[in-house]
Design an enzyme around this catalytic site. Structure first.
Site: not given
Lengths: 146, 388, 352
Positions: C81, C113, C236
């Site tokens: 990103e 992400c 994550h």
């Protein structure tokens, strides 16, 4: 359009490809199309070869009055790196503190941003040099797992 | 080849000449040298002009015509040629003029050098000086000219034990010399402590190890020895003129603690002059950085390789020493407008040989040598002058 | 045909800033910030590092550690990103730098992400369809949080590159992958905006936890497995707390999470986070080890992978400079002012 002059040299700037004279075996970086020793006899007989994976610092300096575009890196280390076979290359040494650099120190190439043409221009990538990474923990408690 | 002599030499004051443009500087040095030679504009048959980087400093190229114009030579339509070789620009202009007279193409040639650096910021000026190094493979990566000389110094120290104090002695000596030269940019005296305590530019070099940013112009008039004898009883003859090249990039050299081009050029000039280095009474040596003088003196043959650091430290190269070096103050104190530097060296030798170097005169000076370097040693010119 | 990881490489910048140092500047209680986030320090890229440079270093390391002809790299996808160019691919620069040009496809991925794991799936598809011999899936970010914002304490930099291929040399087989995707506005950055915005506590339950946990459950349901069937799990890790909680919901105790949990020491490396966590697990894994991977990208979606380490890992080079732990330990802590300088948070003058 200054990006173009570097674009045509990506083999060299990105991958550090050198040339070797097939007549005498001397290696050149940046590449040369004519061997300094064999001259005309080497024309058309220079072959592309990679540099050895690491070299040593032949000499260095810590730059305090740097060029424009390098302000955020001052003081930065410039060095001449000697590779096996005698090829010498100039570049910045990063990922270490200036006081850690010494003549004879082992370094390897790393791929970094070298320059950019202002905020809107092309970013120039290329090689710099870094010492092999070794554990240096300034604060053990911060660096260790929970 | 014909023998060539210098019949006039002059320079502007070097320094931050805020009220003068490149045109003004060119004009002033041209007028001064004609007055010194006792000549008229009409006598000049051709002009060679040393200018390193007016394109960067004042966005002006085509400097040969510009200076010819502003030196009052435009209406005569004489050929005006600009020469460029980084810091060796001035001496290469001189050499071109010398060859022109020696060859018989012209009998009277003016050669000038001029640079206007202070119309841009210090940083732009320093960056432009760096362009005499290899832009693609040195400067691109962040190397300044000072940083390249700093790497020579670091290796010289590593290999030969040269000390920071020895570097500082070069600056101290040349400032002491410059204090006696009214045309010098820096006339203040220094101490070793002050040089060592100054802010660092590129370690181990500090601010006071580096020559300043300068404006200035210098000019000489050359003619045949025959013609010179009509003008003066004591013409200053160019006995030797030699020039050599090396790789543009420092890292491509076989050695970074020695400048091969200096060795080649001095051999050429001495052999042409039929002299030895010991015959010199004084020398103007390229000291853009303190380490440069040390390395140059080794390559010129005044010291064994690695031993150049002792010369300034032991007073050998000071006024009154065995071989005074940079009695003008050198690039370090006289100032270093690159286009003019090589000519200003000649002006100093000329003044010394003429016995008119007030305040810094070398007694009985008969033969002098000028050594001028471009970049980190990619171009070197050596001239040997002798007073008849 | 077995598709999986032939090799991998990583890059973590050398500099770190401590959570307490950031808190000091913004007048917060550093100790409680660090405890609340579960983040003690985060990695900081220097001015000459970006998504491209880290991707190149990671891909180079991967190539160095295996026998794979660079010309056979048929695809490079860089998920991030924080691509240095808004228009102009990072992937082409990486391709050129590692000598994979010109016979390959390349593109940049963006999915907050999880762009890196999306790239793994794409490469798997191409390999499985026998369109390419191998492809690079890279997750790399130099993410930024607005000064003083909660994100600033965690947004960090790092990259991992996975060379996806097939054949007997793969060190880890990817047995299955699936995704769970909805439109959820929990975190975003509008075109031209310097720093991202987020929905505060909305980023938790309806966003992160819903996607990660549901996706993990769907994977175990599809594979007929439960937590006990896996040796390690990596999910994550936007902070040090969420992943422990999400893993717990999936039935994993803390011990199975910790190897791949890097955020407490290097912060949230965004697209690099799950790939780096997986790399840390592979650094220590033995033949037969099974790993559950669940990424998360705001916006929102999760990709899950069921991975089994193969016998080939026994001969795979895993020491010294190449290890995640070595790069984490190779560090230098800096103060906020230096951090602000490196991250371009200081307004520079344009004049002389």
């Amino acid at each position: 359009m200054a990006g173009v002059r570097f674009w045509r040299e990506f083999d060299t700037r990105y991958r550090m490809l050198a040339t070797r004279c097939s007549q005498c075996g001397l290696v050149y970086f940046p590449p040369r199309t004519v061997c300094r020793k064999c001259r005309r006899r080497s024309v058309g007989k220079m072959e592309k070869v990679p540099l050895p994976p690491q070299g040593t610092v032949l000499s260095y300096t810590v730059v305090h009055q740097g060029l424009k575009g390098f302000d955020a890196q001052v003081p930065y280390v410039m060095a001449i790196i000697e590779f096996e076979g005698g090829v010498t290359v100039l570049g910045q040494v990063v990922d270490c503190d200036p006081e850690d650099v010494a003549i004879g120190m082992e370094v390897k190439p790393v791929f970094r941003r070298v320059r950019e043409e202002g905020e809107a221009g092309v970013i120039h990538y290329g090689y710099k040099f870094a010492p092999p990474c070794f554990p240096v923990c300034v604060d053990e408690s911060l660096a260790s797992p929970e | 080849m014909r023998e060539v002599a210098i019949v006039g030499a002059a320079m502007t004051k070097f320094g931050e000449l805020w009220d003068r443009s490149l045109r003004d500087i060119g004009l002033e040095s041209g007028m001064l040298v004609l007055m010194d030679a006792g000549m008229e504009t009409e006598d000049v048959e051709a002009l060679f002009l040393g200018n390193m980087s007016a394109g960067r400093f004042i966005q002006q190229e085509h400097i040969g015509a510009l200076i010819a114009d502003h030196a009052g030579l435009a209406d005569r339509g004489i050929p005006a040629t600009r020469v460029e070789a980084g810091g060796a620009t001035g001496s290469l202009a001189l050499r071109q003029a010398y060859l022109t007279v020696a060859s018989g193409a012209h009998d009277v040639v003016m050669v000038g050098g001029a640079e206007k650096m202070t119309d841009v910021s210090d940083r732009d000026a320093e960056e432009t000086m760096s362009f005499a190094a290899d832009q693609e493979w040195e400067v691109f990566f962040g190397a300044t000219l000072a940083s390249l000389y700093a790497m020579m110094a670091r290796r010289h120290m590593h290999d030969h034990g040269t000390t920071p104090e020895q570097l500082a002695h070069v600056a101290v000596k040349n400032h002491a010399h410059g204090s006696g030269n009214p045309k010098a940019q820096c006339r203040n005296k220094l101490t070793v402590e002050r040089v060592l305590g100054a802010g660092r530019v590129a370690e181990p070099l500090g601010v006071l190890d580096c020559s300043p940013i300068s404006d200035g112009g210098a000019a000489v008039v050359l003619t045949t020895l025959e013609r010179a004898k009509e003008i003066t009883d004591e013409p200053v003859i160019i006995r030797g003129s030699a020039q050599a090249s090396d790789t543009l990039a420092l890292h491509d050299r076989w050695s970074i603690t020695s400048q091969r081009a200096t060795r080649l050029a001095v051999q050429g000039a001495l052999s042409q002059a039929g002299k030895e280095l010991a015959d010199m009474d004084l020398m103007e040596v390229n000291d853009g950085f303190t380490i440069a003088e040390i390395i140059a003196l080794e390559d010129l043959g005044l010291a064994e390789p690695g031993q150049g650091g002792r010369l300034a430290e032991e007073g050998v190269t000071a006024l009154g020493g065995d071989m005074p070096v940079n009695t003008s103050g050198g690039l370090k104190a006289r100032g270093n407008p690159p286009g003019a530097t090589g000519i200003a060296q000649i002006v100093e030798i000329y003044d010394q040989l003429k016995g008119r170097a007030e305040g810094r005169q070398v007694a009985d000076a008969r033969v002098g040598l000028a050594h001028n370097v471009g970049g980190t040693g990619a171009t070197v010119a050596v001239h040997i002058l002798e007073v008849a | 045909m077995d598709v999986g990881i032939l090799s991998y490489g990583i890059w973590i910048p050398r500099h770190r800033i401590a959570t307490e140092e950031i808190a000091r500047v913004w007048g917060k209680d550093g100790a409680s910030m660090a405890a609340g986030l579960g983040v003690k320090s985060k990695s900081v890229p220097t001015v000459d590092e970006d998504v491209v440079t880290m991707s190149v270093e990671a891909a180079e390391m991967a190539l160095r550690r295996c026998h794979f002809d660079r010309a056979d790299v048929g695809a490079i996808y860089v998920g991030s990103e924080s691509h240095p160019y808004a228009v102009k691919p990072s992937a082409t620069i990486v391709a050129e730098a590692i000598g994979a040009t010109p016979d390959l496809t390349a593109a940049d991925f963006e999915f907050a992400c999880k762009a890196g794991t999306a790239a793994i799936q794409t490469c798997m598809g191409l390999v499985k369809a026998e369109m390419i011999k191998g492809g690079f899936a890279i997750g790399s970010d130099t993410s930024q949080g607005a000064p003083g914002d909660a994100l600033e304490y965690s947004a960090s930099a790092g990259a991992a590159a996975f060379l996806i291929s097939s054949g007997p040399d793969i060190i880890a087989r990817i047995d299955h992958t699936l995704s769970f995707t909805t439109d959820t506005p929990d975190f975003w950055r509008r075109e031209g905006q310097r720093y991202p915005s987020h929905g505060g506590r909305f980023t938790g339950v309806p966003a992160y936890f819903k996607h990660v946990v549901t996706c993990g459950e769907k994977m175990m349901e599809a594979q007929g497995t439960s937590a006990e069937d896996y040796d390690q799990v990596v999910v994550h890790q936007p902070n040090g707390k969420f992943p422990l909680k999400a893993a717990k919901s999936l039935g994993f105790p803390r011990e199975q999470v910790e190897t791949g949990l890097l955020t407490p020491r290097i912060g949230n490396t965004y697209s690099g986070a799950v790939p780096l966590g997986l790399a840390a697990i592979l650094d220590k894994a033995g033949p037969g080890d099974r790993v559950l991977v669940v990424s998360y990208g705001s916006g929102a979606g999760s990709d899950a992978f069921d991975i089994t380490v193969t016998d080939a890992i026994a001969d795979y080079h895993r020491e010294g400079d190449d290890l995640v732990e070595t790069r984490i330990a190779f560090n230098k802590f800096i103060d906020y002012a230096t951090y602000a300088k490196y991250r371009g948070k200081i307004l520079m003058g344009g004049g002389e």
